[in-house]
Write a protein that holds these residues in place. Structure first.
Motif, PDB file in Angstrom:
ATOM      1  N   ASN A 225      25.510  45.570  43.996  1.00  0.00           N
ATOM      2  CA  ASN A 225      26.493  44.340  43.853  1.00  0.00           C
ATOM      3  C   ASN A 225      27.651  44.910  42.775  1.00  0.00           C
ATOM      4  OD1 ASN A 225      27.359  41.865  43.661  1.00  0.00           O
ATOM      5  ND2 ASN A 225      25.935  41.174  42.176  1.00  0.00           N
ATOM      6  N   GLY A 226      28.977  44.659  43.142  1.00  0.00           N
ATOM      7  CA  GLY A 226      29.832  45.312  42.220  1.00  0.00           C
ATOM      8  C   GLY A 226      31.265  44.334  42.353  1.00  0.00           C
ATOM      9  N   PHE A 227      32.244  44.823  41.727  1.00  0.00           N
ATOM     10  CA  PHE A 227      33.373  44.078  41.450  1.00  0.00           C
ATOM     11  C   PHE A 227      34.664  45.118  41.524  1.00  0.00           C
ATOM     12  CE2 PHE A 227      32.240  46.111  37.513  1.00  0.00           C
ATOM     13  CZ  PHE A 227      33.337  46.407  36.733  1.00  0.00           C
ATOM     14  N   ASN A 228      35.761  44.302  41.735  1.00  0.00           N
ATOM     15  CA  ASN A 228      37.254  44.972  41.368  1.00  0.00           C
ATOM     16  C   ASN A 228      37.852  44.455  40.162  1.00  0.00           C
ATOM     17  OD1 ASN A 228      38.247  45.973  44.516  1.00  0.00           O
ATOM     18  ND2 ASN A 228      36.945  44.036  44.800  1.00  0.00           N
ATOM     19  N   THR A 229      38.519  45.623  39.603  1.00  0.00           N
ATOM     20  CA  THR A 229      39.263  45.406  38.349  1.00  0.00           C
ATOM     21  C   THR A 229      40.263  46.470  38.344  1.00  0.00           C
ATOM     22  OG1 THR A 229      37.649  44.227  36.946  1.00  0.00           O
ATOM     23  CG2 THR A 229      39.699  44.933  35.945  1.00  0.00           C
ATOM     24  N   TYR A 230      41.565  45.929  39.057  1.00  0.00           N
ATOM     25  CA  TYR A 230      42.319  47.384  39.587  1.00  0.00           C
ATOM     26  C   TYR A 230      43.262  47.990  38.272  1.00  0.00           C
ATOM     27  CZ  TYR A 230      46.064  43.587  39.211  1.00  0.00           C
ATOM     28  OH  TYR A 230      46.956  42.547  38.863  1.00  0.00           O
ATOM     29  N   TRP A 231      43.356  47.032  37.183  1.00  0.00           N
ATOM     30  CA  TRP A 231      44.310  47.314  36.421  1.00  0.00           C
ATOM     31  C   TRP A 231      43.687  48.355  35.212  1.00  0.00           C
ATOM     32  CZ3 TRP A 231      41.672  45.384  32.419  1.00  0.00           C
ATOM     33  CH2 TRP A 231      41.153  43.995  32.414  1.00  0.00           C
TER      34      TRP A 231
ATOM     35  N   GLU B 117      36.130  43.553  49.096  1.00  0.00           N
ATOM     36  CA  GLU B 117      36.958  42.813  48.351  1.00  0.00           C
ATOM     37  C   GLU B 117      36.469  41.399  49.145  1.00  0.00           C
ATOM     38  OE1 GLU B 117      41.167  42.728  48.177  1.00  0.00           O
ATOM     39  OE2 GLU B 117      41.319  44.703  47.732  1.00  0.00           O
ATOM     40  N   PHE B 118      36.139  40.504  48.398  1.00  0.00           N
ATOM     41  CA  PHE B 118      36.104  39.128  48.518  1.00  0.00           C
ATOM     42  C   PHE B 118      36.063  38.273  47.452  1.00  0.00           C
ATOM     43  CE2 PHE B 118      31.998  39.631  46.886  1.00  0.00           C
ATOM     44  CZ  PHE B 118      31.165  38.567  46.364  1.00  0.00           C
ATOM     45  N   GLY B 119      36.495  36.855  47.785  1.00  0.00           N
ATOM     46  CA  GLY B 119      36.851  35.952  46.745  1.00  0.00           C
ATOM     47  C   GLY B 119      37.547  34.609  47.113  1.00  0.00           C
ATOM     48  N   VAL B 120      37.809  33.851  46.327  1.00  0.00           N
ATOM     49  CA  VAL B 120      38.703  32.588  46.568  1.00  0.00           C
ATOM     50  C   VAL B 120      39.786  32.340  45.334  1.00  0.00           C
ATOM     51  CG1 VAL B 120      36.787  31.226  45.591  1.00  0.00           C
ATOM     52  CG2 VAL B 120      38.520  30.188  47.222  1.00  0.00           C
ATOM     53  N   SER B 121      40.821  31.840  45.778  1.00  0.00           N
ATOM     54  CA  SER B 121      41.665  31.572  44.656  1.00  0.00           C
ATOM     55  C   SER B 121      41.418  30.178  44.161  1.00  0.00           C
ATOM     56  CB  SER B 121      42.997  31.731  45.212  1.00  0.00           C
ATOM     57  OG  SER B 121      43.987  31.279  44.240  1.00  0.00           O
ATOM     58  N   THR B 122      41.637  29.973  42.526  1.00  0.00           N
ATOM     59  CA  THR B 122      41.577  28.730  42.125  1.00  0.00           C
ATOM     60  C   THR B 122      42.834  27.756  42.558  1.00  0.00           C
ATOM     61  OG1 THR B 122      42.390  29.387  40.047  1.00  0.00           O
ATOM     62  CG2 THR B 122      40.235  29.751  40.301  1.00  0.00           C
ATOM     63  N   LYS B 123      43.929  28.408  42.890  1.00  0.00           N
ATOM     64  CA  LYS B 123      45.004  27.629  43.103  1.00  0.00           C
ATOM     65  C   LYS B 123      45.069  27.077  44.882  1.00  0.00           C
ATOM     66  CE  LYS B 123      47.573  31.267  40.498  1.00  0.00           C
ATOM     67  NZ  LYS B 123      48.790  32.370  40.646  1.00  0.00           N
ATOM     68  N   ASP B 124      44.138  27.549  45.457  1.00  0.00           N
ATOM     69  CA  ASP B 124      43.860  26.611  46.971  1.00  0.00           C
ATOM     70  C   ASP B 124      43.678  25.261  46.470  1.00  0.00           C
ATOM     71  OD1 ASP B 124      44.028  29.124  47.962  1.00  0.00           O
ATOM     72  OD2 ASP B 124      41.965  29.549  48.081  1.00  0.00           O
ATOM     73  N   PRO B 125      44.408  24.473  47.479  1.00  0.00           N
ATOM     74  CA  PRO B 125      44.259  23.041  47.639  1.00  0.00           C
ATOM     75  C   PRO B 125      42.549  22.766  47.964  1.00  0.00           C
ATOM     76  CG  PRO B 125      45.706  23.776  48.948  1.00  0.00           C
ATOM     77  CD  PRO B 125      45.323  24.775  48.563  1.00  0.00           C
ATOM     78  N   GLY B 126      41.920  21.802  46.998  1.00  0.00           N
ATOM     79  CA  GLY B 126      40.546  21.507  47.316  1.00  0.00           C
ATOM     80  C   GLY B 126      39.481  22.302  46.477  1.00  0.00           C
ATOM     81  N   TYR B 127      40.259  23.435  45.862  1.00  0.00           N
ATOM     82  CA  TYR B 127      39.321  24.363  45.227  1.00  0.00           C
ATOM     83  C   TYR B 127      38.320  23.679  44.070  1.00  0.00           C
ATOM     84  CZ  TYR B 127      37.517  27.866  42.077  1.00  0.00           C
ATOM     85  OH  TYR B 127      36.799  28.577  41.096  1.00  0.00           O
TER      86      TYR B 127
ATOM     87  N   LEU C 160      33.272  41.964  44.290  1.00  0.00           N
ATOM     88  CA  LEU C 160      33.799  40.677  44.021  1.00  0.00           C
ATOM     89  C   LEU C 160      35.347  40.881  43.624  1.00  0.00           C
ATOM     90  CD1 LEU C 160      33.782  37.686  43.445  1.00  0.00           C
ATOM     91  CD2 LEU C 160      33.223  38.290  40.915  1.00  0.00           C
ATOM     92  N   TRP C 161      36.206  40.271  44.294  1.00  0.00           N
ATOM     93  CA  TRP C 161      37.811  40.379  43.770  1.00  0.00           C
ATOM     94  C   TRP C 161      37.891  39.010  42.938  1.00  0.00           C
ATOM     95  CZ3 TRP C 161      41.521  44.164  44.210  1.00  0.00           C
ATOM     96  CH2 TRP C 161      42.775  43.570  43.817  1.00  0.00           C
ATOM     97  N   GLN C 162      38.008  39.055  41.736  1.00  0.00           N
ATOM     98  CA  GLN C 162      37.966  40.464  40.619  1.00  0.00           C
ATOM     99  C   GLN C 162      37.412  39.811  39.450  1.00  0.00           C
ATOM    100  OE1 GLN C 162      41.975  41.724  39.877  1.00  0.00           O
ATOM    101  NE2 GLN C 162      42.750  39.808  40.614  1.00  0.00           N
ATOM    102  N   LEU C 163      36.975  40.626  38.701  1.00  0.00           N
ATOM    103  CA  LEU C 163      36.404  40.497  37.371  1.00  0.00           C
ATOM    104  C   LEU C 163      37.292  40.618  36.322  1.00  0.00           C
ATOM    105  CD1 LEU C 163      33.385  39.551  36.422  1.00  0.00           C
ATOM    106  CD2 LEU C 163      32.908  41.662  35.891  1.00  0.00           C
TER     107      LEU C 163
ATOM    108  N   TYR D 178      42.335  34.754  41.523  1.00  0.00           N
ATOM    109  CA  TYR D 178      41.163  35.143  42.056  1.00  0.00           C
ATOM    110  C   TYR D 178      40.187  35.507  40.999  1.00  0.00           C
ATOM    111  CZ  TYR D 178      42.642  34.953  46.927  1.00  0.00           C
ATOM    112  OH  TYR D 178      43.174  34.314  48.040  1.00  0.00           O
ATOM    113  N   ALA D 179      40.413  35.479  39.650  1.00  0.00           N
ATOM    114  CA  ALA D 179      39.860  36.084  38.483  1.00  0.00           C
ATOM    115  C   ALA D 179      38.505  35.346  38.077  1.00  0.00           C
ATOM    116  CB  ALA D 179      40.827  36.225  37.406  1.00  0.00           C
ATOM    117  N   VAL D 180      37.630  35.898  38.114  1.00  0.00           N
ATOM    118  CA  VAL D 180      36.337  35.300  37.500  1.00  0.00           C
ATOM    119  C   VAL D 180      36.323  35.897  36.038  1.00  0.00           C
ATOM    120  CG1 VAL D 180      33.898  35.127  37.855  1.00  0.00           C
ATOM    121  CG2 VAL D 180      35.432  35.315  39.865  1.00  0.00           C
ATOM    122  N   ILE D 181      35.812  34.957  35.257  1.00  0.00           N
ATOM    123  CA  ILE D 181      35.688  35.421  33.633  1.00  0.00           C
ATOM    124  C   ILE D 181      34.339  34.900  33.494  1.00  0.00           C
ATOM    125  CG2 ILE D 181      36.532  34.914  31.339  1.00  0.00           C
ATOM    126  CD1 ILE D 181      39.326  34.479  32.350  1.00  0.00           C
ATOM    127  N   LEU D 182      33.595  35.714  33.190  1.00  0.00           N
ATOM    128  CA  LEU D 182      32.218  35.414  33.250  1.00  0.00           C
ATOM    129  C   LEU D 182      31.632  34.321  32.228  1.00  0.00           C
ATOM    130  CD1 LEU D 182      30.294  38.841  33.897  1.00  0.00           C
ATOM    131  CD2 LEU D 182      30.727  37.173  35.785  1.00  0.00           C
TER     132      LEU D 182
END
Length: 457
Positions: free
Chosen positions: A76-82, A350-360, A391-394, A406-410
């Protein structure tokens, strides 16, 4: 792995003290089984004098499974590109350590990040083959911190998109050198631009880490090299131009570093070589971008398949049940293809969903993540080709200004954090079934089988 040793009478009798404690503590029957299993392992390793930590060694593959030290490695893993860019400045370097620490706490064991920044702010490669040593030292720091927290890295070597330079920056460099270039896709075909990319690959792979003194191509912290983040070549829908580039670069990477695994970085779209699979694409546009999942991954030097999952940007930004249905069929079709046609693992990088999506809402994100995780578990429990997902992205706290939605802050997402932790624990447990001398057996019913699907922890 077919001939497994079953627990003997003595092993069974050792469980009595644990059973008594379970009753005293009010622990469920499921947890009794888990504690029995863990206690048995501790007693075995103590008996055999194996208390020392297992060596940190490279991930390899055996057929459609990843392995470490000869044992299965589902992750199980994650992306943090920066990470590299943040590591340059002392004021932000601590965020690199923070994200690794938080990821490790929920059992995440693989991170995908950029090993490129071309011609931009805080560029690693300022111009072709000219590097900023301070930025390279920042990448050294990322590797050394990842090793401390036992997190392996997938390092991507260039971007398809303009962020952090990408193929468009290579084309700009070519134009500055007087080349007659008409498209960003010339990156894939022009010999000079291909030589620029190869020089970058050679430099990164042969880099000696200033903190660990380990050459990158020898560093077991690196899980794999990724040729490019989301390569597309829309100027050639046939896929021939991109295919030729992949064939050349996969072999080139292996010629410098035959030890590490290599993947392409594809999104997973089906192309002209498999018209019977196009039905699984999110849209007709997906088959026009010059990629071809099956054909691309049959290239010599490519070790495992990569797939991305973004129903909210591929199908519709408005959240709906159709996203979940697509995710299920998308994952299953690629696992089937990896097992039946490619004979290699597949990673949903990569997988995830944006908090900016309508209905999120958070519930939907948790549902999407649980869907991805359960589909992977279905493969894992059979010893199948679904090697893992990222996960995109932690993000750690205090980095919200980098959030693309798409950021997830645990620390701010307890339900999501619990889902991630549960998946990590399940996979670690499954991997342990074999690494702990197969006392239950991967392909047989065992005490922990229920645990892989038990939703209450």
């Amino acid at each position: 792995m077919e001939n497994h040793i079953k627990p003997d009478r003595n092993h069974t009798e050792m469980r009595s003290p644990t059973t008594q404690k379970c009753k005293a503590w009010g622990i469920s029957s499921l947890w009794k089984k888990i504690l029995h299993f863990l206690l048995g392992h501790v007693l075995r390793i103590y008996h055999h004098g194996e208390m020392e930590e297992e060596a940190w060694s490279r991930v390899q593959k055996n057929g459609n499974q990843f392995i470490v030290n000869g044992q299965p490695f589902y992750f199980n893993g994650f992306n943090t590109y920066w990470l590299m860019v943040f590591a340059v400045d002392r004021s932000t370097r601590g965020k690199v350590t923070e994200v690794f620490k938080q990821a490790s706490a929920v059992g995440l064991t693989v991170c995908r990040t950029w090993a490129f920044n071309d011609g931009q702010w805080r560029a690693l490669q300022k111009t072709p083959s000219v590097y900023d040593e301070e930025v390279f030292k920042a990448l050294d720091f990322v590797l050394s911190e990842a090793e401390k927290y036992k997190i392996r890295l997938i390092l991507s070597l260039v971007n398809n998109w303009e962020a952090y330079g990408g193929k468009s920056q290579y084309v700009k460099w070519g134009k500055d050198a007087g080349l007659n270039l008409t498209s960003d896709d010339d990156f894939f075909s022009h010999p000079t631009l291909r030589s620029y990319y190869k020089a970058h690959v050679k430099t990164v792979l042969n880099r000696v880490n200033t903190l660990t003194n380990i050459t990158y191509k020898d560093d077991p912290t690196i899980f794999a090299w990724e040729l490019m983040n989301e390569p597309r070549c829309e100027s050639d829908p046939s896929g021939n131009k991109l295919q030729a580039w992949i064939e050349e670069m996969a072999v080139y990477v292996k010629s410098i570093d035959p030890k590490h695994l290599v993947e392409i970085g594809l999104e997973g779209f089906y192309g002209p070589s498999t018209p019977n699979r196009i039905q699984f694409n999110p849209s007709t546009y997906a088959q026009q971008v010059g990629t071809d999942f099956i054909r691309n991954h049959q290239v010599l030097g490519v070790d495992f398949a990569s797939v991305h999952i973004y129903p909210d940007s591929w199908i519709s930004q408005t959240i709906s049940d159709a996203h979940i249905d697509f995710t299920k069929s998308w994952i299953q079709s690629h696992i089937d293809d990896a097992e039946n046609f490619l004979g290699m693992p597949v990673v949903f990088t990569e997988f995830g969903v944006s908090t900016k999506d309508p209905g999120y809402n958070t519930t939907y994100r948790d549902t999407l993540m649980s869907t991805v995780y359960k589909m992977l578990l279905n493969s894992t429990r059979k010893g199948g080709g679904g090697g893992g997902c990222l996960l995109w992205q932690l993000f750690p706290e205090g980095t919200d200004y980098m959030d693309d939605g798409y950021a997830v802050i645990l620390s701010k997402s307890p339900s999501t954090s619990n889902i991630i932790s549960l998946q990590s624990t399940r996979l670690t447990t499954f991997n342990s079934l074999c690494s702990w001398r197969c006392h239950w057996g991967c392909k047989k019913k065992h005490a922990l089988d229920t645990f892989l699907y038990h939703d209450e922890l």
